[in-house]
Design a protein around this motif. Structure first.
Motif: not given
Length: 194
Positions: A66-73
């Protein structure tokens, strides 16, 4: 440069699957509304359809938080993202799509409809991921912080900065409309190519 690999629960769960699906749908709806305001409804309707492909959707659902791009993760964990590589190669509203290091002009002028879709996309991403914390200056601040890494034509860089500054100072409603965006594109780029 050494990439720090972090631990992340990348197990695909039903909860993450549906949370990511909801996020994609919510983002696409916001892009569609902004594209309607900008006078490019078709671009809003077909925006990010590749996110439903198995390559993009499954990886993004695995790295959803939640709240973050899965691509960045995913990039933090694996060092790269197959979903992002797939996405940017198929969607002309990303400036990365237009980079061609072997062409005479490595960073060409992005055609009007894709540039405006990009603006709608980035504003909608901020609205989606920031939620109630979003402010009209969010995208300008994000762009100014990250633009040194963006490989874009100098005219496109200037125009994006101008549009995000207008959003910051005047808000989305006054900035994101067909007349204003066409006038800005013509003033800083030239004709509104298709």
């Amino acid at each position: 440069m050494m990439v720090k690999i972090m631990k992340f629960n990348d197990k695909l769960t039903v909860k993450k699957f549906f949370a990511h699906l909801h996020n994609v749908n919510k983002h696409r709806f916001k892009v569609f509304v902004l594209c309607l305001r900008a006078g490019i409804p078709w671009r809003g309707l077909v925006h990010d359809l590749s996110k439903y492909s198995p390559t993009e959707f499954l990886e993004s659902a695995r790295y959803y938080s939640k709240g973050y791009s899965p691509i960045i993760n995913c990039k933090k964990v694996k060092g790269y993202s197959e979903a992002w590589l797939h996405h940017k190669g198929r969607n002309k509203h990303h400036y990365e799509y237009w980079n061609d290091y072997t062409a005479p002009n490595e960073t060409p002028i992005i055609p009007y409809k894709y540039l405006i879709e990009m603006v709608c996309d980035t504003l909608a991403a901020g609205l989606t991921y920031q939620g109630k914390k979003w402010t009209p200056s969010y995208q300008l601040n994000y762009w100014l912080k990250n633009r040194e890494f963006a490989k874009v034509n100098p005219k496109i860089d200037f125009l994006l900065t101008k549009i995000y500054t207008e959003v910051s100072e005047q808000g989305i409603k006054k900035t994101i409309n067909k007349k204003n965006l066409k006038n800005l594109y013509i003033k800083y780029i030239g004709s509104c190519n298709k």
